[in-house]
Write an enzyme that holds these catalytic residues in place. Structure first.
Site, PDB file in Angstrom:
ATOM      1  N   GLN A  41      -4.737  -1.652   9.767  1.00 56.07           N
ATOM      2  CA  GLN A  41      -5.081  -3.624   8.829  1.00 56.07           C
ATOM      3  C   GLN A  41      -5.176  -4.730  10.177  1.00 56.07           C
ATOM      4  O   GLN A  41      -4.786  -4.345  10.795  1.00 56.07           O
ATOM      5  CB  GLN A  41      -3.403  -3.440   8.740  1.00 56.07           C
ATOM      6  CG  GLN A  41      -3.160  -4.665   7.923  1.00 56.07           C
ATOM      7  CD  GLN A  41      -3.525  -4.633   6.673  1.00 56.07           C
ATOM      8  OE1 GLN A  41      -3.209  -3.669   6.052  1.00 56.07           O
ATOM      9  NE2 GLN A  41      -4.141  -5.632   5.899  1.00 56.07           N
ATOM     10  N   ASP A  73     -11.597   2.224   3.808  1.00 59.85           N
ATOM     11  CA  ASP A  73     -11.623   0.321   3.449  1.00 59.85           C
ATOM     12  C   ASP A  73     -13.085   0.559   3.422  1.00 59.85           C
ATOM     13  O   ASP A  73     -13.174  -0.900   3.023  1.00 59.85           O
ATOM     14  CB  ASP A  73     -10.834  -0.838   4.684  1.00 59.85           C
ATOM     15  CG  ASP A  73      -9.566  -0.959   4.054  1.00 59.85           C
ATOM     16  OD1 ASP A  73      -9.883  -0.886   3.254  1.00 59.85           O
ATOM     17  OD2 ASP A  73      -8.955  -1.029   5.656  1.00 59.85           O
ATOM     18  N   LYS A  83       0.680  -0.963  -0.451  1.00 55.24           N
ATOM     19  CA  LYS A  83      -0.295   0.268  -0.317  1.00 55.24           C
ATOM     20  C   LYS A  83       0.893   1.430   0.289  1.00 55.24           C
ATOM     21  O   LYS A  83       0.925   2.207  -0.472  1.00 55.24           O
ATOM     22  CB  LYS A  83      -0.944  -0.075   1.105  1.00 55.24           C
ATOM     23  CG  LYS A  83      -2.416  -0.744   1.015  1.00 55.24           C
ATOM     24  CD  LYS A  83      -2.262  -1.249   2.040  1.00 55.24           C
ATOM     25  CE  LYS A  83      -3.368  -2.595   2.036  1.00 55.24           C
ATOM     26  NZ  LYS A  83      -4.146  -3.133   3.509  1.00 55.24           N
TER      27      LYS A  83
END
Lengths: 285, 285
Positions: A97, A120, A52
């Site tokens: 994450q 997300d 990322k």
């Protein structure tokens, strides 16, 4: 042989467009910035975060990593960090994450992320907006799949879409996205009986279960579109959930692993960060 | 002949349990109270509101009606009313009766309702929590359907559930509820091709499309469970979406219209008001 859906190439072209948008934002004084929180030492997570980071660099998105030690991270300190990032006007996107250590409540953490920075798409408010057909941040993997289908002009209207896997981050958002495209949608999972009865009828089969080569040739209809979300490691090699070698001659379109869905996931994350920066610019105007 | 799923009787027994819970809350000094907002002159809506009022009275839930004139109601005044009710500690549940006039934004209104008082389960935050499998207020009609299936010991695990209709208030929440019960779920709708191919395979068929007697005998599997959500009026008589007379001899279980899903919807609304009052009691402790 099926046409390969080249996620890598498509993701690359999306990233180029995003780079232009990012430059435009910078000319207006906005520096899109993503904050990534990683708790603990999960090695796969570290690779994801590094990928990322690389994608951000390529586009020109600033990137801030918060690497928290498992031993010293409490629920309170994690929530406090998210709240600080929520309030920081220089941060446009926040990504936690997963997985995080078991003793922490990831649902509370996702709920805490400001919905306007939730790149997300895991905050329940954004999950709900997707279900209601409202504009929102869509989870990156399902969003990437829909983008691929759009790009390859694979129409979902009236088609029989069968999704194998009902996770919160892939299967469930896909239901909504495919319904939005007017597909008839079936969701199968570990408790489904006679799975092949469903998969064999799929015009478009999307598999996200994390079992290498699980979907065999005789489970797939002639000329089906096959989207493989699985990323499994066997003897150091990557394999999808679909028996690619034997299905590639039966399907009309198929995604490879690697180079299919994976790169699209990161591209859509980048897309969401740019969108978040644009939205926040509009709000502060 | 199929066993009739008697929603009227079941709703009655649920209301009796809720009456006991309501009395217990009152003994603790909490008077559960529902505020209902009705904008405009829709005659069906007025009947619905009257029925909800009656159910509240029977259980002992206090009921406040806000009947707003279409001509004088602005988006701002509607939002302001909801905000006032959000802040009012004596109000435990807020229900905005739909439809509301076209010039008003119902989505913003639903988003404004405090999620803790959102007894219809229409706030996107609660919709998202349902999708994520978290405790929340579940929309009343799908919730009532699941309760009926539970009460009649109809197990969904591994079963082929086919939902016809993908509305935000019935079809979509049902997907989540049926997945939670480990069913394989298919969603059909107006754009589905060869609808009968799906309905004929359903172990459990749930129909919510608003077309009288649309589902015919030859579209249903022998011994299927048939749940009819439709409430249509033909020549002054109520009819469901299912051709009841011809299917009742083929199904194993079937809901009548009226007396099936309808009464359960109101019972689950009452259930949500009591739940809201209990939750708010816990919070203020």
């Amino acid at each position: 042989m099926a046409e390969l859906i080249n996620g890598k190439e498509l993701a690359q072209s999306i990233r180029q467009i995003l780079k232009i948008k990012c430059d435009e934002l910078k000319e207006k004084g906005i520096k899109p910035k993503l904050a990534v929180i990683l708790v603990g030492d999960d090695s796969a997570s570290k690779i994801y975060v590094r990928n990322k980071n690389k994608a951000c660099e390529e586009i020109g998105i600033e990137f801030e990593e918060y690497i928290l030690k498992e031993e010293t991270t409490t629920q309170e300190s994690l929530i406090k960090l998210i709240e600080n990032l929520n309030e920081n006007p220089n941060i446009h996107g926040i990504l936690l994450q997963s997985p995080i250590p078991q003793n922490l409540d990831i649902n509370e953490a996702f709920r805490t992320i400001n919905p306007d920075k939730d790149v997300d798409g895991f905050n329940p408010l954004n999950v709900g907006k997707l279900s209601l057909g409202q504009d929102t941040f869509v989870a990156c993997t399902p969003h990437g799949i829909i983008k691929m289908l759009e790009e390859y002009k694979i129409d979902l209207e009236g088609k029989n879409v069968v999704i194998v896997g009902r996770s919160n981050i892939v299967g469930k958002p896909l239901i909504q996205l495919c319904l939005n495209k007017n597909a008839t949608v079936t969701v199968c999972h570990s408790r489904t009986q006679n799975l092949e009865e469903y998969t064999k009828k799929a015009d478009i089969l999307i598999v996200a279960i994390g079992k290498p080569n699980f979907i065999k040739e005789d489970m797939v209809k002639q000329d089906a579109v096959v989207i493989d979300v699985g990323i499994n490691r066997i003897d150091g090699k990557l394999a999808g959930d679909v028996d690619f070698e034997n299905i590639k001659n039966k399907a009309s379109y198929i995604t490879p692993v690697p180079g299919g869905v994976g790169p699209m996931t990161i591209a859509m994350l980048m897309n969401n960060v740019i969108k978040a920066a644009e939205n926040q610019k509009l709000k502060t105007k």
